[in-house]
Enzyme design. Structure first.
Site, mmCIF file in Angstrom:
data_model
loop_
_atom_site.group_PDB
_atom_site.id
_atom_site.type_symbol
_atom_site.label_atom_id
_atom_site.label_comp_id
_atom_site.label_asym_id
_atom_site.label_seq_id
_atom_site.Cartn_x
_atom_site.Cartn_y
_atom_site.Cartn_z
ATOM 1 N N THR A 1 0.827 -1.208 0.000
ATOM 2 C CA THR A 1 0.000 0.000 0.000
ATOM 3 C C THR A 1 0.858 1.254 0.000
ATOM 4 O O THR A 1 0.539 2.241 -0.681
ATOM 5 C CB THR A 1 -0.934 0.003 1.216
ATOM 6 O OG1 THR A 1 -1.756 -1.167 1.180
ATOM 7 C CG2 THR A 1 -1.829 1.231 1.205
ATOM 8 N N GLY B 1 -3.779 -6.205 -4.353
ATOM 9 C CA GLY B 1 -4.162 -7.468 -3.751
ATOM 10 C C GLY B 1 -3.953 -7.453 -2.248
ATOM 11 O O GLY B 1 -3.704 -6.414 -1.633
ATOM 12 N N ARG C 1 14.120 2.951 3.763
ATOM 13 C CA ARG C 1 13.308 3.010 4.982
ATOM 14 C C ARG C 1 13.148 4.476 5.363
ATOM 15 O O ARG C 1 14.124 5.151 5.677
ATOM 16 C CB ARG C 1 13.986 2.227 6.103
ATOM 17 C CG ARG C 1 13.134 2.090 7.361
ATOM 18 C CD ARG C 1 11.921 1.222 7.085
ATOM 19 N NE ARG C 1 11.151 0.998 8.290
ATOM 20 C CZ ARG C 1 11.288 -0.064 9.063
ATOM 21 N NH1 ARG C 1 12.185 -1.003 8.747
ATOM 22 N NH2 ARG C 1 10.545 -0.212 10.135
ATOM 23 N N LYS D 1 -8.947 -1.857 -3.563
ATOM 24 C CA LYS D 1 -8.421 -2.952 -2.740
ATOM 25 C C LYS D 1 -9.635 -3.825 -2.454
ATOM 26 O O LYS D 1 -10.326 -3.626 -1.443
ATOM 27 C CB LYS D 1 -7.776 -2.438 -1.457
ATOM 28 C CG LYS D 1 -7.052 -3.551 -0.700
ATOM 29 C CD LYS D 1 -6.300 -3.001 0.492
ATOM 30 C CE LYS D 1 -5.605 -4.121 1.261
ATOM 31 N NZ LYS D 1 -4.505 -4.750 0.487
ATOM 32 N N GLY E 1 -1.720 -9.510 0.777
ATOM 33 C CA GLY E 1 -0.627 -10.459 0.940
ATOM 34 C C GLY E 1 0.147 -10.640 -0.350
ATOM 35 O O GLY E 1 0.448 -9.685 -1.057
ATOM 36 N N SER F 1 -8.849 -7.473 5.313
ATOM 37 C CA SER F 1 -9.186 -7.909 6.668
ATOM 38 C C SER F 1 -8.473 -6.998 7.660
ATOM 39 O O SER F 1 -7.693 -6.130 7.277
ATOM 40 C CB SER F 1 -8.800 -9.375 6.867
ATOM 41 O OG SER F 1 -7.441 -9.596 6.523
#
Length: 228
Positions: free
Chosen positions: A16, A117, A206, A37, A119, A41
């Site tokens: 994401t 998607g 990062r 999306k 995962g 969950s």
């Protein structure tokens, strides 16, 4: 208009974050954007219903007017695999159902549409179906987000092999450095660039604050051919 399916080498590797960055880069270039999306969950209850943070992040980068339910038609509260959450809720989770929902967003014909998607590539739906079956129904080229950490080369190459084996094009990949302490980081990135049969859209370090704007600064949309 150009649309892509965004998948990742695993869960929690920044799909994401990268998708929102790609959408932001397109908006910054004056292009219209939309996203979906289709299943999520780990959603939180709100006065408006269940809401997923990832879906909200994508919605925030859509320049076209979309309702939350268009972006995320199937939302489940338990933070478990979508097929398990759907089974507990007694909800159909088929590739065909998700396909119909996503087509509504694709019909808007934004300059860039991303379908993210959940995962990785082989996340189960119901029966013997996987999310990869949705990608096949949509027939969209795929953007692979590689979570750069120990083991990422194997995960990336297996994911690319599965994508191509399913008859879909690998349009590009993004190196998202989730573990900056990864041993031999530069060598790993060089191996990925050598082995993956698609252009690299960017290397995202990062970041202290991984806002869409900050991520977009490390991405290049030109290999996707969307007219920048």
């Amino acid at each position: 208009m150009p649309a892509f399916f965004v998948t990742g080498t695993d869960t929690e590797i920044g799909k994401t974050t990268i998708a929102a960055g790609l959408l932001h880069a397109a908006r910054r270039a004056g292009l219209s954007t939309a996203a979906a999306k289709p299943v999520a969950s780990g959603c939180e209850p709100t006065a408006q219903g269940l809401r997923n943070g990832d879906a909200l992040a994508l919605l925030g980068q859509c320049s076209l007017a979309l309702a939350y339910e268009q972006v995320n038609p199937l939302a489940f509260a338990p933070a478990i695999a979508p097929h398990l959450a759907a089974r507990e809720a007694g909800v159909e989770l088929s590739a065909a159902r998700l396909h119909e929902a996503v087509r509504e967003v694709l019909a808007l014909q934004a300059d860039l549409t991303l379908v993210e998607g959940a995962g990785g590539w082989r996340v189960p739906l119901q029966g013997r179906e996987n999310l990869s079956d949705l990608a096949r129904l949509l027939a969209l080229p795929v953007v692979l987000v590689v979570g750069v950490r120990l083991g990422c080369i194997n995960h990336a190459l297996l994911s690319a092999e599965a994508i191509l084996g399913d008859g879909l094009a690998l349009a590009g990949w993004v190196a998202n450095v989730v573990d900056p302490a990864t041993s031999r980081l530069e060598e790993n990135l060089a191996t990925l660039a050598e082995r993956l049969p698609a252009p690299c859209l960017g290397r995202v370090p990062r970041l202290e604050e991984a806002t869409p704007a900050a991520v977009a600064a490390h991405l290049d949309l030109r290999p996707l051919g969307i007219g920048l």
